[in-house]
Design an enzyme around this catalytic site. Structure first.
Site, PDB file in Angstrom:
ATOM      1  N   ASP A 105       0.799  -1.227   0.000  1.00  0.00           N
ATOM      2  CA  ASP A 105       0.000   0.000   0.000  1.00  0.00           C
ATOM      3  C   ASP A 105       0.830   1.275   0.000  1.00  0.00           C
ATOM      4  O   ASP A 105       0.293   2.356   0.273  1.00  0.00           O
ATOM      5  CB  ASP A 105      -0.919   0.002   1.226  1.00  0.00           C
ATOM      6  CG  ASP A 105      -0.144   0.007   2.536  1.00  0.00           C
ATOM      7  OD1 ASP A 105       1.048  -0.345   2.531  1.00  0.00           O
ATOM      8  OD2 ASP A 105      -0.738   0.361   3.577  1.00  0.00           O
ATOM      9  N   GLU A 106       2.103   1.190  -0.353  1.00  0.00           N
ATOM     10  CA  GLU A 106       2.968   2.359  -0.208  1.00  0.00           C
ATOM     11  C   GLU A 106       4.050   2.326  -1.282  1.00  0.00           C
ATOM     12  O   GLU A 106       4.606   1.274  -1.591  1.00  0.00           O
ATOM     13  CB  GLU A 106       3.595   2.331   1.181  1.00  0.00           C
ATOM     14  CG  GLU A 106       4.379   3.548   1.574  1.00  0.00           C
ATOM     15  CD  GLU A 106       4.914   3.422   2.988  1.00  0.00           C
ATOM     16  OE1 GLU A 106       5.561   4.395   3.443  1.00  0.00           O
ATOM     17  OE2 GLU A 106       4.720   2.376   3.643  1.00  0.00           O
TER      18      GLU A 106
END
Length: 495
Positions: A105-106
């Site tokens: 998610d990053e």
């Protein structure tokens, strides 16, 4: 340092929980907590609705239940998260060839290098590019993200933290010192708990304190390389490039057990399971490795690691299993085992099998997967490959698990216990569905793959619903008879 804010840091908002809300209409606007559900489980992600009650990532699940008893508690579905992450990564790769994923998610993106045409050069153009990324991700997934734009990776990440949730913060080059000075020294990359404690003893609490202390003092406290790096960061100096290829150094899996494991045969069996799961992940990644590592944590949290380097890199489950078993022989587990892990490092893209190891008998299959044992922690990074296998008779279905019923269609497990399983039948693009309870061994109920998200339906639902303006109302739909701590209903366990 760059003269324009051309490094982008993107962080998906409450990613695991947001994906679950996107996939399950009945959970939208309600507190959702994803993580290990056993007595020793920890929270992986909490939705913003749950955070209003004080629930945070890495918090023990038992504490989260006390703070927010009416939340939906779900086990992670890594296959679904990876699929959504791939969509997000594809959006980033459309605008730049330099994308550095940090997790599902990053990621960092270098906007100074365009995929096609001219790269954005001015502050307004860079901001427009960042807004375009956010809009496209929302259009494709229905999920929100937070973005920081700055002239360095450190400041871009600080910007995305300040932008949460669902925002964009641009840190204009030249404002670094003003921004950094009042922040806690822990904000700086490379400053963990041990470094923070050493600096605090010397009276260095903020980033400004570190800058004023000077490089010589930080080198004295932390050593030459680390001290010089912390001092440079405290001045806002960060020349780390965005690296498109981040080669994994190891592949590993580990499990934390609900209760300490004391029986030696059980410990051996768990090591066998972990070794085979590790080999599966290794092969799925197309890699091999030379060094097998065993990790054992006792009841007092004392952690031992043992390793064995093979003659050549391997991805063979039998070789990895045998090496892990040999390592276990040198570890005393009479006091009990809280956590076990098996990993492989020294990775390569080829295998050079140990012929002597291969000469042994074939290794029998060991049952494994999310329902193969009582582990609560699961896999902290990567998870299981694909959908869960059908639970064995008498074993519990996992809250949040995707299922399908021959008569009622697709749904997800809301809870299980006492030989029953409760399923909510709904799709990402449907209204909140009905709940039905079945016998745990019902032959018409099967595990299934996750359904694709429905971003348009989700966006409409969020715009019409309560959103994140306040705590979700306690209570909610009953669990229709499902009981036990596995329930993902909106009341305390057992309701």
């Amino acid at each position: 340092m760059r003269g324009v804010p051309s490094i982008l840091h993107l962080d998906m908002d409450a990613f695991y929980a947001s994906v679950e809300q996107a996939a399950k209409p009945s959970l939208r606007g309600r507190p959702v907590i994803v993580g290990g559900l056993g007595p020793r489980g920890v929270v992986a992600t909490a939705s913003y609705e749950a955070r209003l009650f004080g629930v945070r990532s890495a918090m023990p699940t038992a504490q989260a239940r006390r703070l927010c008893p009416h939340a939906a508690y779900l086990t992670p579905r890594f296959a679904c998260y990876r699929a959504v992450s791939a969509v997000v990564l594809g959006v980033l790769e459309e605008i730049s060839p330099l994308v550095e994923p940090l997790s599902l998610d990053e990621a960092f993106v270098d906007l100074a290098v365009a995929r096609t045409g001219r790269a954005p050069a001015t502050g307004d153009e860079l901001r427009a590019a960042a807004e375009s990324v956010r809009a496209r991700i929302r259009a494709l997934t229905g999920l929100t993200c937070s973005v920081g734009l700055a002239g360095s990776k450190m400041l871009a990440k600080i910007g995305s933290e300040r932008a949460k949730p669902d925002g964009l913060v641009v840190i204009v080059p030249g404002e670094e010192r003003t921004l950094l000075t009042p922040l806690p020294v822990r904000t700086l990359p490379g400053v963990g708990p041990a470094t923070e404690a050493a600096l605090r003893k010397a009276g260095i609490v903020t980033v400004g304190d570190a800058a004023r202390a000077g490089e010589d003092e930080l080198v004295r406290l932390l050593g030459r390389a680390h001290g010089a790096s912390v001092h440079a960061m405290s001045l806002g100096i960060d020349d780390r490039p965005v690296v498109a290829e981040r080669d994994a150094k190891s592949v590993s899996v580990e499990d934390t057990f609900d209760e300490d494991v004391t029986a030696r045969p059980r410990v051996r069996l768990e090591v066998d399971r972990l070794a085979l799961r590790c080999a599966e992940r290794l092969r799925a990644a197309g890699r091999s490795g030379r060094t097998v590592v065993l990790k054992v944590r006792g009841p007092d949290f004392t952690t031992l690691t043992r390793s064995e380097t093979l003659r050549g890199p391997t991805d063979d489950p039998g070789v990895i299993r045998e090496a892990a078993a040999r390592l276990l022989e040198g570890v005393d587990t009479t006091e009990g085992v809280r956590l076990l892990g098996v990993g492989v490092s020294g990775l390569a893209d080829f295998t050079q099998e140990d012929l002597f190891a291969q000469a042994g008998p074939a290794v029998p299959a060991v049952p494994h997967g999310p329902d193969a044992g009582p582990a609560a922690g699961g896999e902290p990074a990567g998870g299981h490959q694909g959908a869960a296998p059908a639970p064995e008779p008498g074993r519990r279905w996992s809250p949040g698990q995707d299922v399908t019923h021959d008569d009622h269609g697709p749904g997800w497990v809301q809870g299980s216990g006492l030989g029953r399983v409760t399923v909510r039948f709904e799709r990402p693009d449907s209204p909140p569905g009905r709940v039905r309870t079945f016998a745990e061994r019902d032959p018409a109920l099967h595990p299934s793959q996750p359904l694709p998200l429905a971003p348009k339906a989700l966006a409409q639902d969020r715009s019409a619903g309560p959103g994140r303006s306040g705590p979700a109302a306690p209570g909610g739909p009953p669990s229709s008879g499902a009981s036990g701590s596995a329930a993902a209903s909106f009341g305390p366990p057992g309701e």
